[in-house]
Design an enzyme around this catalytic site. Structure first.
Site, short mmCIF file in Angstrom:
data_model
loop_
_atom_site.label_atom_id
_atom_site.label_comp_id
_atom_site.label_asym_id
_atom_site.label_seq_id
_atom_site.Cartn_x
_atom_site.Cartn_y
_atom_site.Cartn_z
N HIS A 1 -3.93 4.81 -1.19
CA HIS A 1 -2.52 3.77 -1.24
C HIS A 1 -2.90 2.87 -0.27
O HIS A 1 -2.07 2.26 -0.92
CB HIS A 1 -1.68 5.62 -0.52
CG HIS A 1 -0.32 4.88 -0.36
ND1 HIS A 1 1.27 4.90 -1.66
CD2 HIS A 1 0.35 4.08 0.51
CE1 HIS A 1 1.90 4.62 -1.50
NE2 HIS A 1 1.86 4.11 -0.19
N GLU A 2 -3.43 3.32 0.78
CA GLU A 2 -3.60 2.31 1.37
C GLU A 2 -4.87 1.27 1.43
O GLU A 2 -4.51 0.29 1.87
CB GLU A 2 -3.74 2.99 2.99
CG GLU A 2 -3.26 4.15 3.83
CD GLU A 2 -1.28 3.48 3.69
OE1 GLU A 2 -1.30 2.69 3.82
OE2 GLU A 2 -0.37 4.46 3.73
#
Length: 877
Positions: A304-305
């Protein structure tokens, strides 16, 4: 309660910034007591604002002390500027100038964990959403994008590692003998993406070769004793980088990508450009200390990051009302990545289960808001499941409506068109529309309308013509801020089954297929399927194609058919859940009426057939066997009777366990596979089913089941099996549970993340004296009120104790309110999130509802932060 309440910020009032910052040059002189921050901001008036005389207004925090201010090297005397309510206001400015600002801050005293603060022995930052203003005065808004150069000055003996965004361009010594390091990020970014870390850290080095054959240095930093727990995260990062190139054509753009693990962190992780900062619980993993679900969580959050590098950093949001532009899109991306890495159906079921339990409850609660909110008081309160999870469902619906090929073309256009810009949700939809030719005008209502739509389906069959007519109605419940709601564009995936479970081929609007996507875009529509010989059983909302509540009058036999035969794995699970909900509802009503519980469960038949089908993924079987949670049943109930829900679930689980005790014992033994731990989809599936079977088997109260639980706890070579056995023992009245809890702590007291599991499990024990037990836990040496993970573990665990938290005397509510008041001044973000259980007071049965309301009123009477005030005041409105 404050005499003057915080003001509300409205989307309709958005105006472009009157000034822009082309370059930001920062110098941090780090010290143990005070840190001096010097900023040189290369500023100019924004021609798009049309304002040539507006004063310069910079955002600042109450913890920032101004010690110097200059414009183009002219030191501004106090009479030429003023500070008011955290704002630095300079009336007279040129059209273009360099503003130099010198401030003092005290990171070691920053308990808010926003801006620059200390975690253990290191300095670190958290600037999203508005943390940068707690470092220095700035235009702290996402549509002001600047090129950052950061110089960090510190004692190298104490802080040998000094990191910031971008690439390191210089290192040397100051005249005073300190070390300085200079970092430069060539990509313009808003201040919320700024990051700094300094400490005595160990590093794991690796590299990645991009699709254009550039070599990127990869580094993960931790405190030295945790370095052996980052291998899995590093491999997950490389998988993420490769997947983003293949699935979206997005290549990493800097020479180095860094991740740092931090123990004290309000969130899960932060996507700062080139320097991601992670809560340790979301990064560290080893077989001995990490459960399967945590392994999967680490992989998903790392992905996600990293994916934010494009969907959030290179293209960011214009204002905080557009937060889902980056978060919803990136959640969809990480969900798809995880599905590709493991089981698509299992991942979908897990995501939808969470959405239907938690986000649907948020939609029905006092903090209900659209995916693009119209207003807020404190933006930190809007890092919500609606923004993230429902936002991801909106992107998923676009994918369904366009198809994979056109969706990819749309994402390519979006990234290419808006690279280096701060944009809106409308810009995202416009790119998808322009690339595909699909009209999404009506679909955009999903962004502006709050609440969960209810879709009601009825049907009829015309045997003479072989026509099956499916009529669907939609209605989104009104909310306080939206008394009138409009029809949405809802994609509904549908398949049809005959009575033997075979999927039928049918024609709809000239298209013949085994599955159709219906475009429900008005209040009521009828869809006609032709070419059928008998009335089918509809498989509706396949794959959960839209975030709606579906009502269709399925018979139990219909649900059993779908559960056993549907080719859509999600609907097999959903059918089992619906049978369970129907049976549990009957039991809950019996409990509320004071009757003895009695049921002839159809789930026994369904589970028996399920367990005999060896073709199914064990992880999917485990999900189908899992009864609806207390939280999900509470979301469905109105009013909520916690004790009745608990009693009904326990009764049904025990009934199923006794009826299928032999099957569960065999299932446990079959999947109790020994060997070296591997975090593979196959092994995770076996452990999941094994531990689900054990949780049923112990409900028979057999000595063999309890002994198997203890032996698994004692001999397990991985945290998944050991902690599963411990949890089952604690919640099944195992005579050895207390000793097992004590032994677990002794074994793992040197591992903070494992101790957090122990804290949560200890706090969740269901007893009438749970408040006293939790108070004792908060006095334990393992607890630290300054650490968000420990606060969430203890108070989150306590919320699962029905007899404790929902004690009829209200002591559980009173205790939680005390903690909210205590944390309000120390860490407002954590305090506001702890309010959520109390905000459900209007749905609670009367005797508990009044006690919850009284505690909210007691909280509101305090001098509150914006974070807590917004949640509590809206809950009581």
């Amino acid at each position: 309660m404050k005499e003057s309440q915080p003001s509300t910020i409205y989307l309709k009032d958005y105006k472009v910034p009157p000034f822009l910052i082309d370059k930001t040059e920062l110098t941090f002189d780090l010290d143990e007591t005070t840190t001096v921050v010097t900023s040189r901001l290369h500023m100019r008036r924004n021609p798009a604002s049309g304002k040539s005389t507006e004063p310069l207004v910079l955002d600042g925090g109450e913890d920032v002390k101004l010690i110097g201010l200059a414009m183009d090297d002219y030191a501004l005397p106090p009479e030429e500027y003023r500070i008011s309510e955290g704002k630095l206001i300079i009336t007279a400015t040129a059209d273009e100038f360099v503003l130099t600002c010198e401030t003092l801050i005290e990171p070691q005293n920053n308990t808010r964990l926003e801006g620059l603060y200390r975690s253990s022995s290191m300095f670190c930052t958290q600037c999203e959403a508005e943390g940068f203003r707690h470092i220095t005065y700035y235009l702290d808004r996402p549509d002001v994008m600047s090129v950052f150069t950061t110089t960090i000055i510190a004692d190298e003996a104490r802080y040998p590692v000094m990191l910031s965004n971008g690439n390191q361009v210089e290192k040397g010594k100051t005249e005073e003998g300190k070390t300085f390091v200079v970092w430069h990020d060539p990509f313009p970014k808003p201040a919320y993406l700024f990051a700094l870390v300094a400490g005595d850290l160990a590093v794991k080095n690796d590299s990645f070769v991009t699709q254009s054959e550039r070599e990127v240095t990869l580094q993960i930093f931790t405190e030295p004793h945790n370095l052996d727990k980052v291998d899995y995260a590093m491999e997950a990062l490389k998988r993420s980088m490769r997947w983003d190139e293949e699935a979206y054509g997005r290549e990493y753009d800097l020479d180095i990508f860094m991740i740092v693990a931090v123990d004290d962190f309000n969130m899960g992780a932060m996507e700062n450009k080139g320097l991601n900062i992670f809560n340790s619980s979301c990064l560290l993993a080893s077989p001995e200390t990490t459960t399967d679900d945590s392994y999967l969580r680490v992989e998903a959050i790392v992905a996600h990051e990293y994916f934010h590098n494009w969907s959030g950093n290179r293209v960011t949001c214009r204002d905080w009302f557009q937060l889902s532009l980056k978060e919803g899109f990136t959640v969809f991306r990480d969900q798809t990545f995880s599905a590709d890495m493991h089981s698509e159906i299992v991942k979908r079921v897990e995501d939808v289960s969470f959405l239907r339990t938690a986000q649907f409850a948020e939609d029905a609660g006092p903090m209900s808001h659209p995916v693009r909110p119209a207003s807020f008081i404190e933006i930190s309160n809007f890092y919500t499941l609606t923004i993230y999870e429902k936002g991801a469902e909106i992107v998923r619906m676009v994918h369904t409506l366009l198809g994979a090929e056109k969706f990819r073309a749309g994402s390519d256009l979006y990234f290419d068109r808006h690279d280096g810009q701060a944009v809106t949700c409308d810009d995202f939809i416009t790119a998808m529309q322009d690339s595909s030719g699909v009209d999404l005008t009506l679909f955009k209502r999903w962004y502006s309308q709050a609440g969960t739509p209810v879709v009601t389906a009825t049907d009829e069959f015309d045997s003479a013509s072989g026509t099956y007519r499916l009529t669907m109605k939609q209605q989104t419940p009104a909310t306080k801020n939206q008394p009138t709601t409009l029809p949405l564009h809802i994609p509904v995936r549908v398949g049809l089954l005959d009575t033997s479970g075979k999927v039928l081929t049918s024609a709809l609007s000239g298209s013949t297929s085994e599955e159709h996507v219906l475009h429900l875009n008005s209040s009521e529509q009828t869809f006609e399927f032709t070419g059928l010989t008998s009335k089918p059983v509809p498989s509706l909302l396949r794959g959960f194609s839209a975030p709606v509540k579906l009502h269709y009058d399925y018979s139990t036999s219909d649900l059993l058919l779908l559960m056993s035969s549907d080719t859509d794995g999600f609907n097999r699970w959903s059918a089992a859940q619906q049978i369970a909900v129907n049976e549990l509802t009957m039991l809950i009503n019996q409990s509320i009426a004071g009757e003895s519980l009695s049921l002839e469960s159809q789930l026994v038949k369904g589970f028996k057939a399920l367990l005999s089908d060896e073709s199914l993924d064990p992880a999917m079987v485990a999900l189908i066997l899992t009864l609806p949670s207390q939280a999900y049943l509470s979301e469905l109930a109105n009013p909520i009777h916690p004790a009745a829900i608990k009693e009904a679930r326990q009764y049904l689980k025990t009934l199923l366990a006794n009826a299928l005790s032999g099957e569960f014992e065999l299932l446990y033994n079959k999947h109790n596979i020994q060997g070296e731990y591997q975090a593979t989809a196959e092994d995770i599936a076996h452990r999941s089913l094994k531990n689900t079977a054990l949780s049923y088997w112990v409900e028979t109260n057999s000595d063999q089941a309890h002994q198997a639980t203890f032996e698994q706890f004692r001999t397990a070579n991985n945290m998944t099996d050991q902690f599963s056995a411990l949890s089952i023992a604690v919640h099944s009245n195992n005579a050895k549970a207390t000793d097992m809890l004590a032994a677990f702590y002794e074994q793992w007291k040197a591992e903070p993340l494992v101790v957090n599991k122990w804290l949560m499990l200890s706090a969740s024990q269901d007893s009438s004296d749970a408040v006293a037990s939790v108070k004792a836990l908060m006095e334990h040496t393992a607890f630290d009120l300054k650490n968000p993970n420990k606060v969430r573990s203890v108070l989150g665990g306590f919320g699962q104790s029905i007899s404790g938290f929902h004690n009829e005397d209200g002591s559980g509510y009173h205790f939680l309110a005390d903690q909210i008041i205590l944390l309000n001044s120390r860490n407002p973000q954590i305090a506001s999130r702890l309010c959520t259980p109390l905000t459900r007071w209007k749905k609670m049965e009367a005797k508990r509802s009044e006690k919850m309301k009284a505690e909210l009123e007691r909280i509101l009477a305090q001098d509150l932060s914006k974070d807590v005030y917004e949640v509590v005041s809206k809950s009581l409105a």
